[in-house]
Design a protein around this motif. Structure first.
Motif, PDB file in Angstrom:
ATOM      1  N   SER A 168     -35.480  47.806 -72.656  1.00  0.00           N
ATOM      2  CA  SER A 168     -34.192  47.114 -72.804  1.00  0.00           C
ATOM      3  C   SER A 168     -33.790  47.046 -74.268  1.00  0.00           C
ATOM      4  O   SER A 168     -32.622  46.877 -74.594  1.00  0.00           O
ATOM      5  CB  SER A 168     -34.205  45.724 -72.175  1.00  0.00           C
ATOM      6  OG  SER A 168     -35.454  45.320 -71.832  1.00  0.00           O
ATOM      7  N   GLN A 188     -36.076  45.150 -63.844  1.00  0.00           N
ATOM      8  CA  GLN A 188     -34.673  44.870 -64.189  1.00  0.00           C
ATOM      9  C   GLN A 188     -33.792  46.117 -64.226  1.00  0.00           C
ATOM     10  O   GLN A 188     -32.648  46.053 -64.667  1.00  0.00           O
ATOM     11  CB  GLN A 188     -34.591  44.196 -65.575  1.00  0.00           C
ATOM     12  CG  GLN A 188     -35.491  42.996 -65.757  1.00  0.00           C
ATOM     13  CD  GLN A 188     -35.183  41.912 -64.742  1.00  0.00           C
ATOM     14  OE1 GLN A 188     -34.026  41.665 -64.412  1.00  0.00           O
ATOM     15  NE2 GLN A 188     -36.224  41.288 -64.201  1.00  0.00           N
ATOM     16  N   CYS A 189     -34.312  47.273 -63.821  1.00  0.00           N
ATOM     17  CA  CYS A 189     -33.555  48.536 -63.920  1.00  0.00           C
ATOM     18  C   CYS A 189     -33.016  48.720 -65.344  1.00  0.00           C
ATOM     19  O   CYS A 189     -31.811  48.932 -65.560  1.00  0.00           O
ATOM     20  CB  CYS A 189     -32.403  48.583 -62.921  1.00  0.00           C
ATOM     21  SG  CYS A 189     -32.962  48.574 -61.214  1.00  0.00           S
ATOM     22  N   SER A 190     -33.904  48.658 -66.321  1.00  0.00           N
ATOM     23  CA  SER A 190     -33.494  48.716 -67.734  1.00  0.00           C
ATOM     24  C   SER A 190     -32.859  50.049 -68.111  1.00  0.00           C
ATOM     25  O   SER A 190     -32.224  50.155 -69.158  1.00  0.00           O
ATOM     26  CB  SER A 190     -34.701  48.485 -68.643  1.00  0.00           C
ATOM     27  OG  SER A 190     -35.348  47.318 -68.265  1.00  0.00           O
ATOM     28  N   ASN A 221     -30.327  51.121 -67.030  1.00  0.00           N
ATOM     29  CA  ASN A 221     -28.875  50.905 -67.085  1.00  0.00           C
ATOM     30  C   ASN A 221     -28.365  50.720 -68.500  1.00  0.00           C
ATOM     31  O   ASN A 221     -27.181  50.883 -68.768  1.00  0.00           O
ATOM     32  CB  ASN A 221     -28.494  49.687 -66.238  1.00  0.00           C
ATOM     33  CG  ASN A 221     -28.426  50.047 -64.768  1.00  0.00           C
ATOM     34  OD1 ASN A 221     -28.010  51.152 -64.420  1.00  0.00           O
ATOM     35  ND2 ASN A 221     -28.847  49.141 -63.904  1.00  0.00           N
ATOM     36  N   ASN A 222     -29.270  50.354 -69.444  1.00  0.00           N
ATOM     37  CA  ASN A 222     -28.857  50.192 -70.847  1.00  0.00           C
ATOM     38  C   ASN A 222     -28.664  51.527 -71.538  1.00  0.00           C
ATOM     39  O   ASN A 222     -28.229  51.576 -72.687  1.00  0.00           O
ATOM     40  CB  ASN A 222     -29.931  49.420 -71.634  1.00  0.00           C
ATOM     41  CG  ASN A 222     -30.144  48.042 -71.078  1.00  0.00           C
ATOM     42  OD1 ASN A 222     -29.192  47.427 -70.593  1.00  0.00           O
ATOM     43  ND2 ASN A 222     -31.372  47.565 -71.105  1.00  0.00           N
ATOM     44  N   LEU A 240     -27.095  54.413 -70.163  1.00  0.00           N
ATOM     45  CA  LEU A 240     -26.222  55.320 -69.418  1.00  0.00           C
ATOM     46  C   LEU A 240     -25.390  56.220 -70.336  1.00  0.00           C
ATOM     47  O   LEU A 240     -24.963  57.303 -69.948  1.00  0.00           O
ATOM     48  CB  LEU A 240     -25.308  54.528 -68.481  1.00  0.00           C
ATOM     49  CG  LEU A 240     -26.036  53.728 -67.388  1.00  0.00           C
ATOM     50  CD1 LEU A 240     -25.054  53.057 -66.455  1.00  0.00           C
ATOM     51  CD2 LEU A 240     -26.999  54.613 -66.611  1.00  0.00           C
ATOM     52  N   SER A 256     -26.880  59.110 -65.781  1.00  0.00           N
ATOM     53  CA  SER A 256     -25.563  58.476 -65.645  1.00  0.00           C
ATOM     54  C   SER A 256     -25.010  58.629 -64.225  1.00  0.00           C
ATOM     55  O   SER A 256     -24.227  57.817 -63.764  1.00  0.00           O
ATOM     56  CB  SER A 256     -24.590  59.075 -66.660  1.00  0.00           C
ATOM     57  OG  SER A 256     -24.585  60.480 -66.500  1.00  0.00           O
ATOM     58  N   ALA A 306     -28.020  56.454 -61.600  1.00  0.00           N
ATOM     59  CA  ALA A 306     -28.572  55.125 -61.916  1.00  0.00           C
ATOM     60  C   ALA A 306     -28.188  54.092 -60.855  1.00  0.00           C
ATOM     61  O   ALA A 306     -29.043  53.314 -60.390  1.00  0.00           O
ATOM     62  CB  ALA A 306     -28.090  54.675 -63.293  1.00  0.00           C
ATOM     63  N   SER A 307     -26.918  54.089 -60.442  1.00  0.00           N
ATOM     64  CA  SER A 307     -26.516  53.031 -59.502  1.00  0.00           C
ATOM     65  C   SER A 307     -27.154  53.261 -58.134  1.00  0.00           C
ATOM     66  O   SER A 307     -27.492  52.300 -57.431  1.00  0.00           O
ATOM     67  CB  SER A 307     -25.003  52.898 -59.416  1.00  0.00           C
ATOM     68  OG  SER A 307     -24.495  54.052 -58.839  1.00  0.00           O
ATOM     69  N   GLU A 349     -30.639  51.911 -58.333  1.00  0.00           N
ATOM     70  CA  GLU A 349     -30.624  50.445 -58.317  1.00  0.00           C
ATOM     71  C   GLU A 349     -30.421  49.921 -56.891  1.00  0.00           C
ATOM     72  O   GLU A 349     -31.097  48.990 -56.452  1.00  0.00           O
ATOM     73  CB  GLU A 349     -29.518  49.933 -59.248  1.00  0.00           C
ATOM     74  CG  GLU A 349     -29.627  48.462 -59.476  1.00  0.00           C
ATOM     75  CD  GLU A 349     -28.747  47.966 -60.615  1.00  0.00           C
ATOM     76  OE1 GLU A 349     -27.960  48.766 -61.176  1.00  0.00           O
ATOM     77  OE2 GLU A 349     -28.840  46.775 -60.926  1.00  0.00           O
ATOM     78  N   THR A 350     -29.514  50.563 -56.156  1.00  0.00           N
ATOM     79  CA  THR A 350     -29.247  50.130 -54.774  1.00  0.00           C
ATOM     80  C   THR A 350     -30.470  50.357 -53.892  1.00  0.00           C
ATOM     81  O   THR A 350     -30.905  49.467 -53.150  1.00  0.00           O
ATOM     82  CB  THR A 350     -28.038  50.919 -54.189  1.00  0.00           C
ATOM     83  OG1 THR A 350     -26.959  50.782 -55.100  1.00  0.00           O
ATOM     84  CG2 THR A 350     -27.649  50.427 -52.826  1.00  0.00           C
TER      85      THR A 350
END
Ligand SMILES: C[S@@+](CC[C@H](N)C(=O)[O-])C[C@H]1O[C@@H](n2cnc3c(N)ncnc32)[C@H](O)[C@@H]1O
Length: 271
Positions: free
Chosen positions: A173, A190-192, A194-195, A197, A222, A225-226, A229-230
């Motif tokens: 992170s 925390q799915c870091s 995502n910081n 992308l 990019s 990632a989502s 996370e899902t």
């Protein structure tokens, strides 16, 4: 003298166990099962399965103890973990002295490999340094979740002549390490990713590696990632726990261009 084995049992698949580990399992008198966290039952089941499957014609005992939880009121992470280790050392020391006779062998079955993000070895060293309990100990290496990730995605971890950093979600992170083109991330609730992308990165993600529930996803960070996370969220809800590990890397062309610009042409690095 008492002897303790710290046996790496691999990260999830009972067939990840090595021949050396099987030999050690077959001389152990007492197994200490110390579990914690949301995957507690799964970790316990795998350990039991390993003992039942690989120990032949030998009686052994299992001592199960709940690990203490970390004190959430201590805000500094290192202080919190160090205190927790001291508490665990006291519990382990008392348990070994009580359960293991002078001439017996005990074992801790360590998830993956004992050298990677696991505190069993630190605790055993702490007890040995205290000098109140005399014992010798040996470590049997195991297959880590990192090796499982690489094998299941059919990838090498390092690019040609490059470094690989192994880190945690907490560290990530704070940003991708400048020192390596490739970073392996563990312990990331925390799915870091995502910081990161905005960075041009590929991701090779694996959850429940080596297990029936295994999930593998890979692609441009990019773009996926989502989805990761899902899936992560849904599977955690469904199974009550999740363990995932991933590799972040620059796409090959980008990494190679950086390497050529650095002018490093040492042939020994081309591995
Ligand atoms: C406390 S660390 C233990 C690592 C272990 N000693 C090893 O060698 O892999 C737990 C972390 O390892 C990773 N991990 C362990 N087993 C895994 C598995 N079967 N699939 C995916 N990740 C796993 C996850 O990042 C998890 O948060």
């Amino acid at each position: 003298m008492r002897k303790l084995y710290l046996i790496g049992i691999g990260a999830g698949n009972p067939e990840y166990i090595t021949v050396q580990a099987i030999k050690a399992l077959n001389i152990v008198d007492v197994f200490f099962f110390m579990d914690k966290g949301e995957a507690k039952q799964e970790l316990l089941n795998l350990r039991k399965e390993i003992c039942e499957r690989y120990i032949e014609d030998r009686s052994y005992r299992v001592v199960e103890v709940d690990d203490p939880v970390r004190d959430p009121t201590i805000s500094d992470y290192t202080t919190r973990v160090e205190l927790w280790h001291r508490q665990r050392a006291l519990i382990y020391e008392e348990m070994i002295a009580r359960e293991l006779e002078e001439d017996q062998c005990g074992a801790f079955l360590v998830w993956g490999d004992p050298s990677l993000y696991d505190s069993t070895l630190r605790i055993i060293e702490h007890i040995a340094a205290g000098g109140r309990l005399s014992f010798e100990f040996e470590i049997i290496p195991g297959i880590t979740s990192i090796q499982a990730l690489a094998a299941r995605h059919k990838i090498t971890l390092n690019g040609i002549g490059e470094s690989v950093v192994i880190t945690t979600g907490r560290q990530l992170s704070a940003g991708m390490s400048g020192a390596a083109e490739r970073t392996i991330v563990m312990l990331d609730g925390q799915c870091s990713f995502n910081n990161l992308l905005d960075e041009e990165l590929d991701i090779f993600w694996g959850a429940y590696l080596g297990m029936e529930e295994e999930i593998l996803l890979s692609g441009k960070l990019s773009e996926i990632a989502s989805m990761i996370e899902t899936v992560r969220h849904e599977k955690r809800q469904e199974n009550g726990w999740i363990m995932d590990t991933y590799l972040l890397c620059r796409p090959t062309g980008v990494a190679q261009a950086r390497l050529s610009r650095s002018g490093n042409s040492d042939d020994d690095n081309d591995l």
